[in-house]
Write a protein that holds these residues in place. Structure first.
Motif, PDB file in Angstrom:
ATOM      1  N   GLY A  52      -1.347  -2.950   1.337  1.00 53.18           N
ATOM      2  CA  GLY A  52      -0.849  -2.911  -0.024  1.00 53.18           C
ATOM      3  C   GLY A  52       0.174  -1.814  -0.196  1.00 53.18           C
ATOM      4  O   GLY A  52      -0.191  -0.647  -0.211  1.00 53.18           O
ATOM      5  N   VAL A  53       1.442  -2.167  -0.290  1.00 54.04           N
ATOM      6  CA  VAL A  53       2.507  -1.192  -0.502  1.00 54.04           C
ATOM      7  C   VAL A  53       3.256  -1.591  -1.752  1.00 54.04           C
ATOM      8  O   VAL A  53       3.821  -2.688  -1.833  1.00 54.04           O
ATOM      9  CB  VAL A  53       3.476  -1.118   0.695  1.00 54.04           C
ATOM     10  N   ILE A  54       3.233  -0.713  -2.746  1.00 52.84           N
ATOM     11  CA  ILE A  54       3.966  -0.981  -3.973  1.00 52.84           C
ATOM     12  C   ILE A  54       5.412  -0.576  -3.762  1.00 52.84           C
ATOM     13  O   ILE A  54       5.714   0.582  -3.458  1.00 52.84           O
ATOM     14  CB  ILE A  54       3.351  -0.216  -5.155  1.00 52.84           C
ATOM     15  N   GLU A  55       6.314  -1.555  -3.864  1.00 48.16           N
ATOM     16  CA  GLU A  55       7.724  -1.278  -3.622  1.00 48.16           C
ATOM     17  C   GLU A  55       8.284  -0.369  -4.723  1.00 48.16           C
ATOM     18  O   GLU A  55       7.867  -0.422  -5.874  1.00 48.16           O
ATOM     19  CB  GLU A  55       8.521  -2.588  -3.592  1.00 48.16           C
ATOM     20  N   GLY A  56       9.280   0.448  -4.333  1.00 46.06           N
ATOM     21  CA  GLY A  56       9.872   1.360  -5.289  1.00 46.06           C
ATOM     22  C   GLY A  56       8.984   2.576  -5.480  1.00 46.06           C
ATOM     23  O   GLY A  56       8.035   2.815  -4.734  1.00 46.06           O
ATOM     24  N   ALA A  57       9.291   3.369  -6.496  1.00 47.01           N
ATOM     25  CA  ALA A  57       8.561   4.608  -6.726  1.00 47.01           C
ATOM     26  C   ALA A  57       7.893   4.570  -8.085  1.00 47.01           C
ATOM     27  O   ALA A  57       8.355   3.924  -9.019  1.00 47.01           O
ATOM     28  CB  ALA A  57       9.514   5.799  -6.647  1.00 47.01           C
TER      29      ALA A  57
END
Length: 298
Positions: free
Chosen positions: A12-17
């Motif tokens: 699970g990697v949330i794109e952006g910051a």
């Protein structure tokens, strides 16, 4: 449970910051990667607890904001919240919780649990902060050692709901607070909140508070001294509520410029004054023309 995909990529990697991820369940296990750069990840277990297993990683490390001109601006790392009010928060050996700042400030790890086991890695490079609220604590080292090793030099707050705490390891943080709701606090090591501006050290004991011989509470600074606050609610027969032993040192000095800080003693009143014994050394020096330290007895 969150496991690592067969391909080995992050689960699970949330794109952006600055993204937010919140998970609620009875038992939450993490065996892969949960990532939200400069964001917030909250794992809230309503049963057995939160378990970051070997190979698991929960990370909100600092991201870089890319401007239209291609300029990269480092962002402060984010927040990880691990909650198990009636259970256990565990970071197993080989597991990682990271709020590290690379070229920016570190973030915050917040843990609320009945019990916890931090045998894995906590990473807070860049001045990471920690807020711990635990029902009981096996030892002070169980929480302090991983924070010291992980570079958590920012504000550090620890609350222990039940039981006494003996500070028998050195602490180095810009601010440090410890509350033992229904127990005693015994200081037998160094608590160091020194810096350009002195930090704040606050110790609040439900019963007695003792600062042993050779222990030191340092909130001195180059420009402005900090604050040391010692509070205790109940003494023992023949023993004061606050006991600062001969050989102990409390320092809120300002060494180069600015005013010195202050030291506050808060203890029950007696017929003759306050239930405290202050045999140690209290220091609050300042340069000529600047205010020396204050001692307040509440």
């Amino acid at each position: 449970s969150f496991g690592r995909p067969a391909s080995g990529t992050a689960l699970g990697v949330i794109e952006g910051a600055g993204g937010r991820l919140s998970v609620v369940g009875r038992r939450i296990g993490v065996a892969g990667d949960l990532e939200s750069p400069s964001g917030t990840i909250t794992l809230d277990a309503r049963g057995a607890g939160v378990f970051v297993e070997a190979g698991g990683r929960v990370g909100v490390d600092s991201a870089k904001l890319v401007l239209s001109e291609g300029v990269q601006v480092p962002m402060e790392a984010g927040t990880v919240q691990l909650r198990a009010a009636n259970g256990n928060v565990s970071v197993a050996p080989g597991g990682t919780v990271s709020v590290a700042g690379s070229d920016a400030a570190g973030g915050l790890v917040s843990i609320t649990a009945a019990t916890m086991d931090l045998a894995g890695t906590l990473s807070g490079d860049g001045g990471g902060r920690a807020a711990i609220d635990v029902g009981s604590l096996a030892s002070f080292a169980a929480v302090n050692a991983p924070l010291e090793a992980g570079g958590f030099t920012g504000e550090r707050s620890i609350r222990v709901r039940d039981g006494s705490v003996r500070i028998d390891q050195d602490v180095r943080a810009s601010g440090f607070s410890l509350a033992a709701d229904r127990g005693a606090i015994d200081v037998a090591a160094l608590v160091d909140a020194r810096g350009e501006r002195g930090g704040r050290i606050a110790l609040d004991a439900g019963t007695r508070l003792t600062v042993e011989r050779d222990a030191a509470l340092l909130a001195s600074a180059s420009s402005r001294g900090g604050e040391v606050r010692l509070a205790a609610r109940d003494g023992a027969p023949g023993a004061p509520a606050i006991d600062v032993a001969n050989g102990a040192v409390i320092d809120v000095s300002a060494h180069s410029s600015g005013d010195a800080g202050r030291i506050v003693f808060a203890a029950p009143r007696t017929a003759t004054g306050v239930d405290a014994s202050l045999a140690g050394t209290v220091v609050g020096t300042a340069q000529p023309g600047r205010a020396t330290g204050d001692v307040v007895v509440a």
